[in-house]
Design an enzyme around this catalytic site. Sequence first.
Site, short mmCIF file in Angstrom:
data_model
loop_
_atom_site.label_atom_id
_atom_site.label_comp_id
_atom_site.label_asym_id
_atom_site.label_seq_id
_atom_site.Cartn_x
_atom_site.Cartn_y
_atom_site.Cartn_z
N TRP A 139 -41.14 -63.50 21.94
CA TRP A 139 -41.54 -64.33 23.08
C TRP A 139 -41.00 -65.75 23.00
CZ3 TRP A 139 -42.32 -61.65 27.07
CH2 TRP A 139 -42.99 -60.43 27.00
N ASP A 189 -47.12 -71.49 24.07
CA ASP A 189 -47.39 -70.21 24.73
C ASP A 189 -48.54 -69.58 23.96
OD1 ASP A 189 -47.53 -67.61 25.58
OD2 ASP A 189 -45.44 -67.10 25.12
N LYS A 228 -54.06 -60.56 28.31
CA LYS A 228 -54.31 -60.28 26.90
C LYS A 228 -55.79 -60.53 26.57
CE LYS A 228 -49.86 -59.76 26.71
NZ LYS A 228 -48.83 -60.74 26.47
#
Length: 361
Positions: free
Chosen positions: A101, A171, A195
């Site tokens: 990511w 993030d 999530k």
Amino acid sequence: MTIYNFAAGPATMPAEVIQQIKADLPSYNDSGMSIMEISHRSALFEDVFQKAQQDMRDLLKIPDNYQILFFQGGCTLQFTAAPLNLANKYHKIALLDSGHWADRAGDEAKRVGVKVDVLDSTKADHYTKLPVLESLPADTYDYLHITTNNTIEGTAYTNLPETGMTELVGDMSSNFMGQAYDVKKFGAIMAGAQKNLGIAGLTVVIVRNDLIGKVKDLPSMVDYQLFAKKESMFNTPPVFAIYAAGLVLQWLKDQGGIAEMERRNRQKSGLLYDFLDNSDLFTAPVFKADRSLTNVVFVTGNPEIDQRLVAQAADNGLVNIKGHRSVGGMRASLYNAMPYEGVEKLVDFLTKFEKDYRGLH
Ligand SMILES: *Cc1c(COP(=O)(O)O)cnc(C)c1O
């Protein structure tokens, strides 16, 4: 049979929240309309929206000089939006390459013409540990981008890198609300909801006021200043996802807040890591100090056994423990909504699997 869902995202939700959604669904607050049917400008939804924002501010202790913005487009769109809004002085950002990511965030920044310097990468170690910030020259970068929790590789920052005068952008998609961080240490935080905060379709951006409004005429849907001015209602927001996040935030308050969540997540992940570290069959490859509380990666070293294990676990109600295709093996995501009993069941199952395996070999 009780099903425990260890998926990385979309992921398990608190059972109480699902029950509440079910009860609310036909007629929200006795309005005779479903939450899915009401206007985002209605008083009914306005209450949902304001309460969700306030609860998030309370839970994370977000100071008044930070905006909470709601976007669509997933965290991936924020990999574009953050550099467009925030990389406006040097047009250059620093990155710690901690995995998939972080890499994706760097890629997207480059696509909008921002230079990306990778200051450290643990790619050569298969991302089993976190990159380290040795030094960060002042007046060089608009910000340093990090992934606080690496969903795929199973690492997480407990201590944030010290960036001095350079802004830190995080993030936080996969440990948002699951591990306590000091919001003040960040210039901006981004997190997809699916999530640890509810369902897909909503992305949260928390950004300090003085960092926004510096770039004119950005595309509207990624303009932090415009979304701040319009209170995230420039166009139709993801009404249902915001409502669901609101229920999760209330649930988090009822459970005791973020510190309590972190305590539980340490307890849950500790149970699993302890088992793995004492097992002859399984290995947790991540360096101990860098282990994630929310995504536990483990392997046997034999893809055939892994495959058999994943299938047998599913037969026992322990679903979605297959690792990401880039890492292989297994991954158990232990987000806030995963109860301790789910991890106990998993450890019991792994113990039995190992015993049976030894009997056969
Ligand atoms: C899932 C995830 C993303 C991508 O989120 P989308 O909502 O699918 O765009 C980004 N970063 C991290 C850390 C993630 O776990």
